[in-house]
Design an enzyme around this catalytic site. Structure first.
Site, short mmCIF file in Angstrom:
data_model
loop_
_atom_site.label_atom_id
_atom_site.label_comp_id
_atom_site.label_asym_id
_atom_site.label_seq_id
_atom_site.Cartn_x
_atom_site.Cartn_y
_atom_site.Cartn_z
N HIS A 22 36.09 46.29 39.66
CA HIS A 22 37.24 46.77 38.88
C HIS A 22 36.85 47.96 37.98
O HIS A 22 37.41 48.15 36.91
CB HIS A 22 37.87 45.64 38.06
CG HIS A 22 38.54 44.61 38.93
ND1 HIS A 22 39.84 44.73 39.37
CD2 HIS A 22 38.07 43.47 39.50
CE1 HIS A 22 40.14 43.69 40.14
NE2 HIS A 22 39.08 42.91 40.24
N SER A 25 46.83 42.65 67.91
CA SER A 25 45.58 42.33 67.23
C SER A 25 44.96 41.13 67.92
O SER A 25 45.65 40.13 68.14
CB SER A 25 45.85 42.00 65.77
OG SER A 25 44.70 41.39 65.24
N GLY A 34 41.28 38.20 54.29
CA GLY A 34 41.57 37.76 52.92
C GLY A 34 40.33 37.26 52.21
O GLY A 34 40.39 36.37 51.37
N GLU A 90 47.60 52.21 51.04
CA GLU A 90 47.52 50.86 50.45
C GLU A 90 48.31 50.80 49.14
O GLU A 90 49.02 49.84 48.87
CB GLU A 90 46.05 50.48 50.23
CG GLU A 90 45.85 49.18 49.52
CD GLU A 90 45.27 48.06 50.38
OE1 GLU A 90 44.73 48.35 51.46
OE2 GLU A 90 45.39 46.90 49.96
N ASP A 119 36.98 50.60 48.50
CA ASP A 119 36.91 49.93 49.80
C ASP A 119 37.00 50.93 50.94
O ASP A 119 36.23 50.88 51.90
CB ASP A 119 38.05 48.91 49.93
CG ASP A 119 38.05 47.90 48.81
OD1 ASP A 119 37.06 47.87 48.05
OD2 ASP A 119 39.02 47.15 48.68
C1 GLA Z 1 39.79 45.54 45.55
C2 GLA Z 1 40.31 46.97 45.51
C3 GLA Z 1 39.20 47.94 45.09
C4 GLA Z 1 38.51 47.47 43.81
C5 GLA Z 1 38.11 46.00 43.92
C6 GLA Z 1 37.57 45.45 42.63
O1 GLA Z 1 38.84 45.38 46.57
O2 GLA Z 1 40.82 47.36 46.76
O3 GLA Z 1 39.74 49.23 44.93
O4 GLA Z 1 39.29 47.72 42.69
O5 GLA Z 1 39.22 45.19 44.31
O6 GLA Z 1 36.38 46.07 42.32
#
Ligand code: GLA
Length: 384
Positions: free
Chosen positions: A34, A67, A120, A158, A170
């Site tokens: 975060h 998928s 997930g 996203e 990510d």
């Molecule tokens: C998710 C979000 C990322 C990041 C993480 C926490 O994976 O997609 O952008 O904020 O949470 O680090």
């Protein structure tokens, strides 16, 4: 995942040969949780788990999507962009919309997705679908966007189409991964460095809580809003845009300006977690894995107590692991509220550790944990 098996599955489904194939990996974040949307540092690695995307041209104006791992299929056209789909299809559709919004023709393909990132599980299965789709469209639309553009566009999909106001970690890790390296990424500037992940005698073990997520998007978006509020307040004292521009000392001298204790806690996590990432990168470079592990433990505590994105299942796994002889550090990884922990553990202790944790976790939570040894792989690529 064997590409010949995937080609055969494609042939069975669509009755024609695959023309092109792409791959984009999931990721595990080592530390720096975060901090991405707070303009800070993150330290993820791409995994050898990921999403494969195989395609052929159709000769009409629809995309057929299947998928293999999600047992879901649909044929879509541009009405999907107004439909807010609920299934996994929103990830590729969001990326298609990004290209369509730039004036490109994104329909007319048979597409087969096959993934082995546990869904997930906070290992970025969604980012791997987005980045694989972006790579494919960039190729077939001849857009010639570079990887940074594809990563940003996937993140935008996203935030905008899927509705999770995520940071860039990510998608960036999926695009820029490098085998046996972690990525030290400054999310404010997108400057990055591949740091060799040398952990001789140790393994990185991922443990899945297998806890079903709920309300993750809304809780995630709440955290982001709280941090933005805190940054606006502290900008009265320091000329900052993002919380992670502050040092720990600057935060300590200005935190009284944040009147709401919850918001102050969120900000404290962001500032101190960012500092921990700096220290962790230095520790890894210096071969000081013991200190790296302590920083992982501190990160987990902060995510639990200050940021409040952990949960009973993640705490059970991480805290039991932290007590175990041979474990240097253990923490939740990813957005939280379920998903996985990541543990740095002596290689010769892995089997005994799993045999110890699995029944303990089952007894304490009623759930079965799954374990994966992290294999750090390369970033997104066209296979042929
Ligand atoms: C998710 C979000 C990322 C990041 C993480 C926490 O994976 O997609 O952008 O904020 O949470 O680090």
């Amino acid at each position: 995942m064997n590409i010949e098996d995937l080609k055969a599955a494609f042939r069975n489904l669509y009755g024609c040969e695959v023309e092109h194939a792409y791959f984009a990996p999931g990721r595990v974040n080592l530390i720096g949780e975060h901090t991405d949307y707070n303009g800070g540092l993150v330290f993820p690695c791409a995994l050898s788990f990921g999403t494969w995307l195989l395609i052929s041209r159709r000769g009409d104006s629809q995309n057929s999507l299947h998928s293999l791992n999600m047992d879901f299929a649909a044929t879509i056209d541009n009405s999907i962009f107004a439909a807010s789909p609920k299934e996994w299809i929103k990830y590729p559709a969001g990326v298609m919309k990004e290209f369509a919004d730039r004036g490109h023709h994104v329909f007319g393909y048979n597409m087969l997705f096959a993934g082995n990132v546990p869904l997930g599980s906070s290992l970025s299965s969604s980012a791997s679908i987005e980045v694989a789709t972006a790579l494919m469209l960039n190729d077939v639309c001849h857009t010639q966007l570079n990887m940074t553009d594809l990563v940003k566009l996937s993140q935008h999909a996203e935030c905008d189409f899927v509705g999770v106001k995520c940071g860039i970690m990510d998608q960036f890790a999926s695009g820029f991964g490098k085998k046996n390296h972690a990525i030290a990424l400054n999310c404010a500037t997108l400057d990055y460095e591949h740091v060799p992940f040398c952990i001789d005698g140790y393994k990185l073990l991922i443990t899945n809580t297998n806890k079903p997520h709920s309300l993750v998007a809304s809780k995630y978006n709440d955290r982001r809003r709280e941090c933005e509020d805190a940054a606006r307040t502290l900008a009265e004292k320091y000329p900052i845009k993002f919380l992670c521009e502050l040092t720990e000392e600057q935060f300590e001298t200005s935190k009284h300006l944040i009147k709401n204790q919850i918001v102050r806690n969120r900000a404290e996590h962001a500032v101190y977690e960012n500092a921990r990432v700096h220290k962790a990168i230095d520790a890894l470079k210096a071969g000081n894995l013991a200190f790296f592990g302590q920083l992982m433990n501190a990160s987990h505590r902060s995510l639990k107590d200050l940021y409040e994105v952990s949960c009973f299942e993640l705490d059970t796994l991480a805290e039991n692991a932290q007590q175990y002889d041979g474990v240097l550090g253990s923490r939740m990884t990813g957005g939280g509220f379920g998903g996985c922990t990541v543990t740095l553990i002596q290689a010769d202790k892995v089997d005994a550790f799993m045999a110890h944790i699995a029944p303990l976790y089952k007894e304490q939570t009623g759930l079965e944990a799954s374990f994966y040894i992290a294999d750090i792989g390369d970033g997104a690529q066209k296979l042929f």
